[in-house]
Design a protein around this motif. Structure first.
Motif, PDB file in Angstrom:
ATOM      1  N   LYS A  44       0.979  -1.359   0.031  1.00  0.00           N
ATOM      2  CA  LYS A  44      -0.030  -0.005  -0.082  1.00  0.00           C
ATOM      3  C   LYS A  44       0.742   1.130  -0.052  1.00  0.00           C
ATOM      4  O   LYS A  44       1.912   1.372   0.829  1.00  0.00           O
ATOM      5  N   ASP A  45       0.545   2.229  -0.962  1.00  0.00           N
ATOM      6  CA  ASP A  45       1.388   3.478  -0.926  1.00  0.00           C
ATOM      7  C   ASP A  45       0.485   4.571  -0.457  1.00  0.00           C
ATOM      8  O   ASP A  45       1.026   5.133   0.759  1.00  0.00           O
ATOM      9  N   THR A  46      -0.732   4.768  -0.942  1.00  0.00           N
ATOM     10  CA  THR A  46      -1.530   5.896  -0.293  1.00  0.00           C
ATOM     11  C   THR A  46      -2.796   5.097   0.027  1.00  0.00           C
ATOM     12  O   THR A  46      -2.998   4.092  -0.239  1.00  0.00           O
ATOM     13  N   SER A  47      -3.976   6.181   0.293  1.00  0.00           N
ATOM     14  CA  SER A  47      -5.089   5.436   0.762  1.00  0.00           C
ATOM     15  C   SER A  47      -5.800   4.912  -0.544  1.00  0.00           C
ATOM     16  O   SER A  47      -6.640   3.741  -0.441  1.00  0.00           O
ATOM     17  N   SER A  48      -5.462   5.068  -1.745  1.00  0.00           N
ATOM     18  CA  SER A  48      -6.155   4.507  -3.059  1.00  0.00           C
ATOM     19  C   SER A  48      -5.025   3.971  -3.766  1.00  0.00           C
ATOM     20  O   SER A  48      -5.499   3.408  -4.890  1.00  0.00           O
ATOM     21  N   ILE A  49      -3.748   4.064  -3.683  1.00  0.00           N
ATOM     22  CA  ILE A  49      -2.784   3.532  -4.569  1.00  0.00           C
ATOM     23  C   ILE A  49      -1.916   2.420  -3.980  1.00  0.00           C
ATOM     24  O   ILE A  49      -1.643   2.383  -2.832  1.00  0.00           O
ATOM     25  N   TRP A  50      -1.949   1.252  -4.772  1.00  0.00           N
ATOM     26  CA  TRP A  50      -1.194   0.171  -4.291  1.00  0.00           C
ATOM     27  C   TRP A  50       0.023   0.197  -5.333  1.00  0.00           C
ATOM     28  O   TRP A  50      -0.265   0.046  -6.739  1.00  0.00           O
ATOM     29  N   LEU A  51       1.103  -0.600  -5.011  1.00  0.00           N
ATOM     30  CA  LEU A  51       1.985  -0.676  -5.750  1.00  0.00           C
ATOM     31  C   LEU A  51       2.616  -2.075  -5.872  1.00  0.00           C
ATOM     32  O   LEU A  51       2.683  -2.810  -4.977  1.00  0.00           O
ATOM     33  N   LYS A  52       3.140  -2.419  -7.050  1.00  0.00           N
ATOM     34  CA  LYS A  52       3.467  -3.559  -7.323  1.00  0.00           C
ATOM     35  C   LYS A  52       5.192  -3.584  -6.952  1.00  0.00           C
ATOM     36  O   LYS A  52       5.899  -2.582  -7.238  1.00  0.00           O
ATOM     37  N   MET A  53       5.816  -4.730  -6.256  1.00  0.00           N
ATOM     38  CA  MET A  53       7.011  -4.786  -5.978  1.00  0.00           C
ATOM     39  C   MET A  53       7.983  -5.540  -6.710  1.00  0.00           C
ATOM     40  O   MET A  53       7.501  -6.725  -7.380  1.00  0.00           O
ATOM     41  N   ASP A  54       9.157  -5.144  -7.252  1.00  0.00           N
ATOM     42  CA  ASP A  54       9.922  -5.819  -7.937  1.00  0.00           C
ATOM     43  C   ASP A  54      10.598  -7.200  -7.125  1.00  0.00           C
ATOM     44  O   ASP A  54      11.019  -6.794  -6.192  1.00  0.00           O
ATOM     45  N   TYR A  55      10.682  -8.217  -7.755  1.00  0.00           N
ATOM     46  CA  TYR A  55      11.094  -9.458  -7.170  1.00  0.00           C
ATOM     47  C   TYR A  55      12.467  -9.472  -6.665  1.00  0.00           C
ATOM     48  O   TYR A  55      12.830  -9.836  -5.467  1.00  0.00           O
ATOM     49  N   LYS A  56      13.313  -8.980  -7.805  1.00  0.00           N
ATOM     50  CA  LYS A  56      14.996  -9.117  -7.243  1.00  0.00           C
ATOM     51  C   LYS A  56      15.184  -7.997  -6.352  1.00  0.00           C
ATOM     52  O   LYS A  56      16.060  -8.194  -5.654  1.00  0.00           O
ATOM     53  N   THR A  57      14.763  -6.614  -6.282  1.00  0.00           N
ATOM     54  CA  THR A  57      15.198  -5.502  -5.846  1.00  0.00           C
ATOM     55  C   THR A  57      14.252  -5.298  -4.604  1.00  0.00           C
ATOM     56  O   THR A  57      14.831  -4.604  -3.563  1.00  0.00           O
ATOM     57  N   GLU A  58      13.000  -5.820  -4.469  1.00  0.00           N
ATOM     58  CA  GLU A  58      12.127  -5.915  -3.307  1.00  0.00           C
ATOM     59  C   GLU A  58      11.757  -4.286  -3.223  1.00  0.00           C
ATOM     60  O   GLU A  58      11.491  -3.875  -2.365  1.00  0.00           O
ATOM     61  N   LEU A  59      11.862  -3.417  -4.544  1.00  0.00           N
ATOM     62  CA  LEU A  59      11.537  -2.119  -4.413  1.00  0.00           C
ATOM     63  C   LEU A  59      10.420  -1.835  -5.286  1.00  0.00           C
ATOM     64  O   LEU A  59       9.990  -2.605  -6.014  1.00  0.00           O
ATOM     65  N   PRO A  60       9.439  -0.922  -4.911  1.00  0.00           N
ATOM     66  CA  PRO A  60       8.393  -0.653  -5.531  1.00  0.00           C
ATOM     67  C   PRO A  60       8.331  -0.142  -7.005  1.00  0.00           C
ATOM     68  O   PRO A  60       9.316   0.568  -7.314  1.00  0.00           O
ATOM     69  N   ILE A  61       7.583  -0.512  -7.770  1.00  0.00           N
ATOM     70  CA  ILE A  61       7.492  -0.158  -9.049  1.00  0.00           C
ATOM     71  C   ILE A  61       6.449   1.030  -9.138  1.00  0.00           C
ATOM     72  O   ILE A  61       5.160   0.734  -9.157  1.00  0.00           O
ATOM     73  N   PHE A  62       6.683   2.103  -9.561  1.00  0.00           N
ATOM     74  CA  PHE A  62       5.917   3.161  -9.505  1.00  0.00           C
ATOM     75  C   PHE A  62       5.094   3.475 -11.086  1.00  0.00           C
ATOM     76  O   PHE A  62       5.371   4.414 -11.421  1.00  0.00           O
ATOM     77  N   GLU A  63       4.337   2.466 -11.311  1.00  0.00           N
ATOM     78  CA  GLU A  63       3.580   2.495 -12.489  1.00  0.00           C
ATOM     79  C   GLU A  63       2.138   1.996 -12.074  1.00  0.00           C
ATOM     80  O   GLU A  63       2.132   1.072 -11.040  1.00  0.00           O
ATOM     81  N   GLU A  64       1.228   2.769 -12.317  1.00  0.00           N
ATOM     82  CA  GLU A  64      -0.196   2.705 -12.063  1.00  0.00           C
ATOM     83  C   GLU A  64      -0.515   1.246 -12.650  1.00  0.00           C
ATOM     84  O   GLU A  64      -0.396   0.978 -13.606  1.00  0.00           O
ATOM     85  N   ASP A  65      -1.242   0.560 -11.736  1.00  0.00           N
ATOM     86  CA  ASP A  65      -1.638  -0.880 -12.537  1.00  0.00           C
ATOM     87  C   ASP A  65      -2.888  -1.219 -11.709  1.00  0.00           C
ATOM     88  O   ASP A  65      -3.312  -1.189 -10.621  1.00  0.00           O
ATOM     89  N   GLU A  66      -3.991  -1.232 -12.680  1.00  0.00           N
ATOM     90  CA  GLU A  66      -5.311  -1.364 -12.319  1.00  0.00           C
ATOM     91  C   GLU A  66      -5.723  -2.551 -11.718  1.00  0.00           C
ATOM     92  O   GLU A  66      -6.455  -2.703 -10.523  1.00  0.00           O
TER      93      GLU A  66
END
Length: 113
Positions: free
Chosen positions: A64-86
């Motif tokens: 969870k990033d904000t109240s309405s935005i969720w982020l996909k995490m990169d498997y290798k780096t475990e860092l969030p991918i900042f692309e909106e994904d429905e």
């Protein structure tokens, strides 16, 4: 080192270990959600992050990033991918709406006759 007894076993544990065990007991159990025709299994990892299984296979990790935005995490780096994904946002919204079922054993735990 200060020790605390556990109620169930009467065994003395170091305070840090007791607190660690207590946190694990309070962790949310895995659960299933359904979005349209797709079933997902959700495994809470703590700190608003989850491992998601789709059709029985590990699919993605989200946070969870904000109240309405969720982020996909990169498997290798475990860092969030900042692309909106429905799909990720839909899964996150379903997670927020999920209400755990109460166990029958737990519901009577504090009743005193």
């Amino acid at each position: 080192m200060k020790c605390l007894p556990t109620i169930a076993s009467g065994v003395l544990y170091p305070k840090q270990m007791f607190l660690s065990l207590h946190k694990k007991e309070n962790m949310q159990e895995p659960f299933d959600i359904e979005i349209g025709p797709i079933n997902y299994s959700v495994f809470p990892e703590g700190n608003d992050s989850y491992t998601i299984f789709k059709e029985g296979k590990e699919y993605i990790q989200i946070q969870k990033d904000t109240s309405s935005i969720w982020l996909k995490m990169d498997y290798k780096t475990e860092l969030p991918i900042f692309e909106e994904d429905e799909e990720v946002n839909a899964i996150g919204q379903a997670i927020e709406k999920y209400v755990p079922e109460e166990d029958e054993d737990d519901s009577n735990e504090f009743i005193v006759d």
